[in-house]
Motif scaffolding. Structure first.
Motif, PDB file in Angstrom:
ATOM      1  N   ILE A 118       9.034   6.716  -0.363  1.00 20.23           N
ATOM      2  CA  ILE A 118       8.149   5.558  -0.157  1.00 20.23           C
ATOM      3  C   ILE A 118       8.365   4.966   1.233  1.00 20.23           C
ATOM      4  CG2 ILE A 118       7.604   3.213  -0.960  1.00 20.23           C
ATOM      5  CD1 ILE A 118       8.754   4.155  -3.697  1.00 20.23           C
ATOM      6  N   LYS A 119       9.633   4.852   1.606  1.00 16.97           N
ATOM      7  CA  LYS A 119       9.941   4.237   2.900  1.00 16.97           C
ATOM      8  C   LYS A 119       9.236   4.940   4.055  1.00 16.97           C
ATOM      9  CE  LYS A 119      14.397   4.067   3.076  1.00 16.97           C
ATOM     10  NZ  LYS A 119      15.777   3.853   3.452  1.00 16.97           N
ATOM     11  N   GLY A 120       9.123   6.251   3.900  1.00 12.23           N
ATOM     12  CA  GLY A 120       8.509   7.029   4.964  1.00 12.23           C
ATOM     13  C   GLY A 120       6.987   7.024   4.917  1.00 12.23           C
ATOM     14  N   THR A 121       6.389   6.458   3.864  1.00 12.47           N
ATOM     15  CA  THR A 121       4.931   6.501   3.708  1.00 12.47           C
ATOM     16  C   THR A 121       4.288   5.293   4.377  1.00 12.47           C
ATOM     17  OG1 THR A 121       5.476   7.219   1.491  1.00 12.47           O
ATOM     18  CG2 THR A 121       3.141   6.907   1.972  1.00 12.47           C
ATOM     19  N   LYS A 122       3.199   5.528   5.022  1.00 14.66           N
ATOM     20  CA  LYS A 122       2.495   4.374   5.631  1.00 14.66           C
ATOM     21  C   LYS A 122       1.151   4.200   4.945  1.00 14.66           C
ATOM     22  CE  LYS A 122       4.821   2.179   8.741  1.00 14.66           C
ATOM     23  NZ  LYS A 122       5.857   1.899   7.859  1.00 14.66           N
TER      24      LYS A 122
ATOM     25  N   LEU B 298      12.306   5.939 -15.997  1.00 12.81           N
ATOM     26  CA  LEU B 298      11.365   6.898 -16.592  1.00 12.81           C
ATOM     27  C   LEU B 298      10.257   7.268 -15.611  1.00 12.81           C
ATOM     28  CD1 LEU B 298      11.122   5.391 -20.202  1.00 12.81           C
ATOM     29  CD2 LEU B 298      12.308   7.488 -19.546  1.00 12.81           C
ATOM     30  N   GLY B 299      10.130   6.519 -14.531  1.00 14.68           N
ATOM     31  CA  GLY B 299       9.189   6.880 -13.454  1.00 14.68           C
ATOM     32  C   GLY B 299       7.721   6.673 -13.811  1.00 14.68           C
ATOM     33  N   ALA B 300       7.440   5.858 -14.840  1.00 12.53           N
ATOM     34  CA  ALA B 300       6.036   5.671 -15.243  1.00 12.53           C
ATOM     35  C   ALA B 300       5.362   4.615 -14.367  1.00 12.53           C
ATOM     36  CB  ALA B 300       5.963   5.226 -16.701  1.00 12.53           C
ATOM     37  N   HIS B 301       4.053   4.693 -14.277  1.00  7.60           N
ATOM     38  CA  HIS B 301       3.287   3.711 -13.510  1.00  7.60           C
ATOM     39  C   HIS B 301       3.463   2.334 -14.154  1.00  7.60           C
ATOM     40  CE1 HIS B 301       0.027   1.725 -11.446  1.00  7.60           C
ATOM     41  NE2 HIS B 301      -0.170   2.813 -10.714  1.00  7.60           N
ATOM     42  N   TRP B 302       3.573   1.299 -13.325  1.00  5.85           N
ATOM     43  CA  TRP B 302       3.780  -0.049 -13.878  1.00  5.85           C
ATOM     44  C   TRP B 302       2.637  -0.500 -14.771  1.00  5.85           C
ATOM     45  CZ3 TRP B 302       0.223  -3.703 -12.210  1.00  5.85           C
ATOM     46  CH2 TRP B 302      -0.486  -3.374 -11.049  1.00  5.85           C
ATOM     47  N   LEU B 303       1.428   0.069 -14.535  1.00 12.31           N
ATOM     48  CA  LEU B 303       0.301  -0.330 -15.381  1.00 12.31           C
ATOM     49  C   LEU B 303       0.470   0.141 -16.831  1.00 12.31           C
ATOM     50  CD1 LEU B 303      -2.809   0.093 -13.067  1.00 12.31           C
ATOM     51  CD2 LEU B 303      -2.122  -1.998 -14.271  1.00 12.31           C
TER      52      LEU B 303
ATOM     53  N   PRO C  17       0.811  -1.239   0.000  1.00  9.22           N
ATOM     54  CA  PRO C  17       0.000   0.000   0.000  1.00  9.22           C
ATOM     55  C   PRO C  17       0.839   1.282   0.000  1.00  9.22           C
ATOM     56  CG  PRO C  17      -0.176  -1.176   2.111  1.00  9.22           C
ATOM     57  CD  PRO C  17       0.599  -2.066   1.180  1.00  9.22           C
ATOM     58  N   ARG C  18       2.104   1.172   0.410  1.00  9.30           N
ATOM     59  CA  ARG C  18       2.942   2.384   0.424  1.00  9.30           C
ATOM     60  C   ARG C  18       3.077   2.976  -0.970  1.00  9.30           C
ATOM     61  NH1 ARG C  18       8.356   0.305   3.060  1.00  9.30           N
ATOM     62  NH2 ARG C  18       7.941  -1.252   1.471  1.00  9.30           N
ATOM     63  N   PHE C  19       2.891   2.142  -1.999  1.00  9.74           N
ATOM     64  CA  PHE C  19       3.112   2.611  -3.363  1.00  9.74           C
ATOM     65  C   PHE C  19       1.897   3.318  -3.956  1.00  9.74           C
ATOM     66  CE2 PHE C  19       6.682  -0.043  -2.761  1.00  9.74           C
ATOM     67  CZ  PHE C  19       7.641   0.346  -3.673  1.00  9.74           C
ATOM     68  N   ARG C  20       0.778   3.297  -3.211  1.00 12.81           N
ATOM     69  CA  ARG C  20      -0.424   3.936  -3.765  1.00 12.81           C
ATOM     70  C   ARG C  20      -0.209   5.425  -3.963  1.00 12.81           C
ATOM     71  NH1 ARG C  20      -4.569   1.058  -0.076  1.00 12.81           N
ATOM     72  NH2 ARG C  20      -4.381  -1.032  -0.917  1.00 12.81           N
ATOM     73  N   LYS C  21       0.629   5.996  -3.089  1.00 12.64           N
ATOM     74  CA  LYS C  21       0.785   7.456  -3.148  1.00 12.64           C
ATOM     75  C   LYS C  21       1.984   7.885  -3.987  1.00 12.64           C
ATOM     76  CE  LYS C  21      -1.502   8.495   1.172  1.00 12.64           C
ATOM     77  NZ  LYS C  21      -1.113   8.191   2.542  1.00 12.64           N
TER      78      LYS C  21
ATOM     79  N   ALA D 106       8.586  -3.354 -10.385  1.00 14.45           N
ATOM     80  CA  ALA D 106       8.368  -1.993  -9.874  1.00 14.45           C
ATOM     81  C   ALA D 106       8.635  -1.922  -8.376  1.00 14.45           C
ATOM     82  CB  ALA D 106       6.935  -1.551 -10.180  1.00 14.45           C
ATOM     83  N   GLY D 107       8.709  -3.073  -7.729  1.00 14.94           N
ATOM     84  CA  GLY D 107       9.055  -3.088  -6.301  1.00 14.94           C
ATOM     85  C   GLY D 107       7.861  -3.022  -5.374  1.00 14.94           C
ATOM     86  N   CYS D 108       6.640  -3.074  -5.944  1.00 11.69           N
ATOM     87  CA  CYS D 108       5.461  -2.861  -5.101  1.00 11.69           C
ATOM     88  C   CYS D 108       4.660  -4.136  -4.880  1.00 11.69           C
ATOM     89  CB  CYS D 108       4.574  -1.777  -5.708  1.00 11.69           C
ATOM     90  SG  CYS D 108       4.070  -2.123  -7.398  1.00 11.69           S
TER      91      CYS D 108
END
Ligand code: FAD
Length: 480
Positions: free
Chosen positions: A476-480, A358-363, A301-305, A389-391
């Motif tokens: 990301i690491k800091g996001t909950k 490139l920082g694009a969404h994995w979708l 869920p950290r990757f949602r943001k 993507a690591g998520c």
């Protein structure tokens, strides 16, 4: 008893438990219903439809050779089955299970409806070694890490019993009318898939031939060669497995035979390693079943943001069509376009470039793969993209950014893969082929390479974009 045998993605006669049961019960009416809209947002893409066309043609021939035709229809599955029941007087409908969330919901509804109207229904497992609800951690929750998952599977015992294809199939005196395969319109309007036929023979015969060839020639070296896109070192069974032209029990049984045949530790390592990859396929289905939203949302869920970047049309197009100026990425993306398939090692590399550099969404990438891969598979594609993507579950850590230059030098050391797919660079020496921007002008000239001319300069600075991706990791690491 008359049975409607509802073929879906189990397009084979060997090791097909629904078919085996239908034969025990009497007359068989084999049916395929084309209803792509029932797969929701993930209806089959262009390359899959190309494969499906040829696979249905092959199945039709295999059935005909055994005495019965395949009835093809299109339209809503339930209504079509009900119409066929009325037309034929069939008393039961049998099928093999699928595990994508939209299809589970559909099939559960159909089973209930048919039962309510007094029709016998039964479904079977043709597609997996271990169905998702049969493997769980001690506390009953699903696995999210592959190694313990696979250990648990091995502990249960890998099934290797395979039912042979029947010699004859008894159909009714008269089959209900069907539509032609052509009327489904599965083939692309433009002949982009022309090159696919050189590599692929969709259908059960092609699947069995490929399995036999791989077991004879490559499996013993698989552990060493599976990472080399420049070699024919992996099985290329993925589309056959996706469409159920071969099942994983058959692959596992072939592994057992190969073990008896090939002596030697290295060969056994190759065979175990291949079976473990079949295990990854199982794991992918396990995850999608237990976490059904992950085809569209990150498991972590950290990757949602995460502020994924919206790529401009030109950059996205450069990635899609292999014009990024990063040779290994371009080779892989062009191979995908030309053959409908990409080697696993380079799938990870192109996915890492898209999502990290490139920082694009994995979708964004998952959707392109969905349309262009002949083996596009919701479970496998979701796992592959989220892993890179690591998520996802058991994912490569987000801070692992693949370096396409170093990866190329390691896994395509002579540049053979690049020479095949990026002919503009074919004359460069191996030393520079993965990094043409470092080649002296005279060498570029002698090889006929004009950077920014007949071959693009890199669309992204690999080192700088890696640094930015790592900064993102801190966020990301800091996001909950
Ligand atoms: P082999 O190495 O011979 O492996 C044998 C079989 O094991 C494969 O046919 C496949 O069914 C299964 N398998 C192997 N690796 C994996 C894996 N990592 N995850 C799940 N199953 C695996 N695979 C798909 O089948 N469909 C997809 O849509 C798909 N999309 C992917 C997207 C990305 C970004 C990544 C990194 C991987 C993806 N994969 C997908 C997994 C893998 O790349 C392919 O299964 C493999 O390359 C197919 O080639 P092969 O048959 O020669 O594999």
């Amino acid at each position: 008893m008359k049975t409607l045998l509802w073929f879906r993605r189990d397009l084979r006669l060997t090791d097909n438990p629904a078919l085996a049961r239908a034969l025990e019960d009497g007359e068989v009416i084999p049916v395929y219903i084309h209803a792509p809209e029932e797969e929701g947002d993930w209806a089959p893409g262009g390359a899959s439809l190309w494969w499906l066309h040829h696979s249905l043609a092959a199945l039709g021939e295999d059935l005909r050779a055994r005495g019965v035709d395949l009835v093809i229809r299109q339209g809503a599955s339930l209504e079509t089955l009900q119409a066929l029941i009325r037309e034929t007087g069939a008393q039961q409908v049998l099928w093999n299970r699928l595990y994508e969330p939209a299809l589970i919901a559909r099939d559960t509804g159909i089973k209930q409806q048919l039962r309510d109207q007094g029709i016998r229904t039964q479904s079977f497992n043709a597609a997996l070694l271990f169905e998702p609800w049969t493997v769980a951690k001690q506390d009953g929750t699903p696995y999210k890490v592959f190694t313990p998952f696979w250990k648990a599977c091995l502990g249960l015992g890998v099934p290797v019993d395979v039912t042979p294809a029947p010699e004859r199939i008894q159909g009714p005196a008269q089959l209900p009318p069907g539509e032609t395969l052509k009327s489904l319109g599965l083939l692309p309007d433009i002949d982009w898939a022309a090159g696919f036929t050189e590599l692929w023979q969709p259908g059960e015969a092609g699947a069995l031939a490929r399995l036999a060839e791989f077991m004879d020639e490559a499996v013993a070296d698989y552990d060493e060669m599976r990472n080399r896109p420049d070699r024919d070192g992996s099985s290329r069974l993925s589309p056959y497995l996706h469409f159920g032209e071969i099942g994983p029990r058959q692959a596992a049984a072939a592994c057992q035979v190969a073990k008896d045949r090939h002596g030697g530790k290295a060969a056994h390592q190759g065979i175990d390693s291949f079976l473990r990859e079949i295990g990854w396929r199982e794991f992918a289905h396990h995850l999608l079943y237990h976490f059904p939203r992950t085809s569209d949302e990150p498991l972590d869920p950290r990757f949602r943001k995460l502020p994924w970047r919206e790529l401009d049309e030109e950059t996205l197009r450069a990635w899609q069509r292999g014009r990024t100026g990063i040779p290994l990425v371009d080779a892989a993306m062009r191979a995908l376009w030309a053959t409908g398939w990409m080697h696993n090692r380079v799938r990870m590399i192109v996915a890492s470039l898209l999502t990290k550099n490139l920082g694009a969404h994995w979708l964004t990438g998952a959707r392109w793969f969905w349309d262009t891969l002949v083996d596009a598979d919701l479970a496998g594609n979701t796992l592959g993209w989220q892993w890179t993507a690591g998520c996802g579950a058991d994912a490569a850590p987000y801070f692992r950014v693949f370096n396409p230059v170093l990866q190329g030098e390691r896994f395509d050391p002579n540049g053979d893969y690049l020479r095949q797919w990026v002919p503009e660079l074919a004359k460069l020496p191996a030393k520079y082929i993965h990094r043409p921007w470092e080649a002296p002008e005279a060498i570029l000239k002698a090889a006929g390479v004009r950077l920014g001319g007949n071959y693009p300069r890199p669309i992204v600075d690999l080192a700088e974009s890696r640094r930015q991706a790592l900064e993102m990791w801190e966020v990301i690491k800091g996001t909950k």
